[in-house]
Scaffold this active site. Structure first.
Site, PDB file in Angstrom:
ATOM      1  N   GLY A   1      41.641  60.051  28.604  1.00  0.00           N
ATOM      2  CA  GLY A   1      41.270  58.727  29.054  1.00  0.00           C
ATOM      3  C   GLY A   1      41.495  58.560  30.545  1.00  0.00           C
ATOM      4  O   GLY A   1      42.407  59.148  31.132  1.00  0.00           O
ATOM      5  N   SER A   2      40.637  57.760  31.186  1.00  0.00           N
ATOM      6  CA  SER A   2      40.844  57.436  32.598  1.00  0.00           C
ATOM      7  C   SER A   2      42.044  56.500  32.724  1.00  0.00           C
ATOM      8  O   SER A   2      42.527  55.937  31.753  1.00  0.00           O
ATOM      9  CB  SER A   2      39.585  56.797  33.180  1.00  0.00           C
ATOM     10  OG  SER A   2      38.509  57.706  33.165  1.00  0.00           O
ATOM     11  N   GLY A   3      42.512  56.354  33.947  1.00  0.00           N
ATOM     12  CA  GLY A   3      43.685  55.520  34.194  1.00  0.00           C
ATOM     13  C   GLY A   3      44.929  56.319  34.503  1.00  0.00           C
ATOM     14  O   GLY A   3      45.975  55.742  34.808  1.00  0.00           O
ATOM     15  N   HIS A   4      44.820  57.668  34.432  1.00  0.00           N
ATOM     16  CA  HIS A   4      45.979  58.526  34.694  1.00  0.00           C
ATOM     17  C   HIS A   4      45.796  59.339  35.978  1.00  0.00           C
ATOM     18  O   HIS A   4      46.476  60.340  36.185  1.00  0.00           O
ATOM     19  CB  HIS A   4      46.198  59.483  33.524  1.00  0.00           C
ATOM     20  CG  HIS A   4      46.299  58.814  32.202  1.00  0.00           C
ATOM     21  ND1 HIS A   4      47.229  57.823  31.943  1.00  0.00           N
ATOM     22  CD2 HIS A   4      45.574  58.955  31.053  1.00  0.00           C
ATOM     23  CE1 HIS A   4      47.080  57.399  30.695  1.00  0.00           C
ATOM     24  NE2 HIS A   4      46.081  58.067  30.137  1.00  0.00           N
TER      25      HIS A   4
ATOM     26  N   LYS B   1      46.169  67.116  25.786  1.00  0.00           N
ATOM     27  CA  LYS B   1      47.384  66.333  25.598  1.00  0.00           C
ATOM     28  C   LYS B   1      47.449  65.863  24.151  1.00  0.00           C
ATOM     29  O   LYS B   1      46.422  65.545  23.547  1.00  0.00           O
ATOM     30  CB  LYS B   1      47.410  65.121  26.537  1.00  0.00           C
ATOM     31  CG  LYS B   1      47.340  65.483  28.006  1.00  0.00           C
ATOM     32  CD  LYS B   1      47.579  64.282  28.906  1.00  0.00           C
ATOM     33  CE  LYS B   1      46.658  63.121  28.671  1.00  0.00           C
ATOM     34  NZ  LYS B   1      45.214  63.452  28.827  1.00  0.00           N
TER      35      LYS B   1
ATOM     36  N   ASP C   1      42.310  62.642  21.456  1.00  0.00           N
ATOM     37  CA  ASP C   1      42.058  63.838  22.267  1.00  0.00           C
ATOM     38  C   ASP C   1      42.019  65.083  21.389  1.00  0.00           C
ATOM     39  O   ASP C   1      41.136  65.937  21.528  1.00  0.00           O
ATOM     40  CB  ASP C   1      43.153  64.003  23.321  1.00  0.00           C
ATOM     41  CG  ASP C   1      43.055  62.984  24.448  1.00  0.00           C
ATOM     42  OD1 ASP C   1      42.272  62.024  24.312  1.00  0.00           O
ATOM     43  OD2 ASP C   1      43.753  63.150  25.455  1.00  0.00           O
TER      44      ASP C   1
ATOM     45  N   HIS D   1      50.482  55.292  28.398  1.00  0.00           N
ATOM     46  CA  HIS D   1      49.589  54.175  28.094  1.00  0.00           C
ATOM     47  C   HIS D   1      50.373  52.871  27.967  1.00  0.00           C
ATOM     48  O   HIS D   1      49.849  51.879  27.473  1.00  0.00           O
ATOM     49  CB  HIS D   1      48.839  54.425  26.783  1.00  0.00           C
ATOM     50  CG  HIS D   1      48.082  55.704  26.756  1.00  0.00           C
ATOM     51  ND1 HIS D   1      48.609  56.878  26.249  1.00  0.00           N
ATOM     52  CD2 HIS D   1      46.839  56.015  27.196  1.00  0.00           C
ATOM     53  CE1 HIS D   1      47.722  57.853  26.372  1.00  0.00           C
ATOM     54  NE2 HIS D   1      46.644  57.355  26.939  1.00  0.00           N
TER      55      HIS D   1
END
Length: 333
Positions: free
Chosen positions: A53-56, A104, A109, A218
């Site tokens: 996921g984006s945001g990392h 991960k 995922d 998250h």
């Protein structure tokens, strides 16, 4: 919450367009959500593919390039990429030497990358997968069965990426990646929540004067909440949790250390916290061979930090020092 965005549904696409403009050494496919090193596929080289996921950021797209990943698949914010993304990345980077997926340990995922691996193998691509599950804080969290994958992902991608760049075969790169994943331990602390573009506000409540020990990337709950602590006190809790999970006092082998910001913690604080982490490690008898400090595996705008330790040997230190050239990590070239 004020955010530097156009619209929540465009955040990832806009970021990818900006990345393409800043990094001509990468091929950025905005429509198919894929970032690939421009010279891929590299003849005779095992390809490394990762994503999440984006945001990392900069994980994972910021680690695409010489000596690290061949491709990354960004999902929507805090949402796993779909199998077709990882499948396209594998076929775009495979030179015939095979593809290693670095995943991960989050349920979405794992499922989606496993499906991508099956699709790739159906097309004649030799594929393998290594799972990163390095977070010692909790087991079976909101997003996982088992331990979460966090900062150790950087070490797996860098060390396995160096081995692949040097021409190691798929079986060797896979075995090394597994060895690194098993040698990594991470622990995170939140001083404040993160805010997703879709929600436009904090994803969880953390009262003034309190912190959360053992959070995930998250914003998942951790082990416990406590009254705010000093950097020295946080370092004591964090390092002791890591060393305990590694089996107690250090064995004499050196460590790679990552002191990582969660997105909103300035370097002034991170370097000060690193001083305390290094102090505690030295007091516990640990030898730190290499240290990386900065925002590398983040959680949007979360205030806080994480520490990752990776037990190393001469081979891993050599691979760590090997040249790397990516948007976010660069040395030796």
């Amino acid at each position: 919450m004020k955010m530097l965005i156009n619209a929540p549904e465009r955040v990832v696409a806009d970021a990818l367009r900006g990345m393409a403009a800043a990094h001509p050494e990468l091929v950025v496919d905005v429509e198919n959500r894929m970032v690939v090193r421009r010279d891929a596929p590299v003849s005779g080289k095992v390809a490394l593919v990762s994503g999440g996921g984006s945001g990392h950021e900069p994980l994972h797209a910021g680690f695409v390039g010489h000596g690290m990943l061949d491709a990354a698949c960004p999902g929507e914010v805090f949402t796993s990429p779909v199998p077709d993304q990882a499948f396209r990345a594998a076929t775009a980077t495979d030179s015939g030497a095979g593809v290693l997926f670095v995943v991960k340990n989050y349920t979405g995922d794992v499922l989606n990358f496993d499906m991508a691996m099956e699709l790739a193998e159906d097309e004649g691509v030799r594929a393998a997968r290594v799972l990163v599950e390095d977070d010692v804080a909790v087991t079976d969290s909101l997003f996982t069965a088992g331990r979460r994958g966090t900062g150790g992902t950087l070490f797996v991608e860098k060390l396995a990426g160096a081995a692949a760049e040097q021409g190691a075969p798929l079986e060797t790169v896979e075995a090394l990646a597994r060895r690194v994943a098993e040698a990594c331990r991470s622990y995170g602390v939140a001083l404040g929540p993160c805010s997703t573009p879709a929600k436009g506000g904090p994803t969880f409540d953390l009262p003034t004067g309190e912190l959360e020990l053992g959070i995930g990337i998250h914003g998942e709950p951790g082990r416990e909440r406590r009254a705010m602590m000093t950097a020295a006190e946080i370092a004591e809790v964090t390092v002791d949790a890591l060393l305990e999970d590694l089996g107690g006092p250090p064995t004499g082998r050196p460590f790679l250390a990552l002191v990582n910001g969660m997105g909103a913690t300035p370097l002034l604080e991170l370097y000060g916290f690193n001083a305390e982490v290094q102090r505690v490690l030295a007091e516990r008898g640990a030898v730190v061979a290499r240290t990386l400090v900065g925002n590398y595996v983040t959680s949007l705008d979360m205030a806080g930090c994480s520490v990752t330790l990776c037990e190393a040997d001469e081979e891993l230190l050599r691979l760590w020092d090997a040249p790397v050239s990516t948007a976010a990590l660069r040395w030796g070239r």
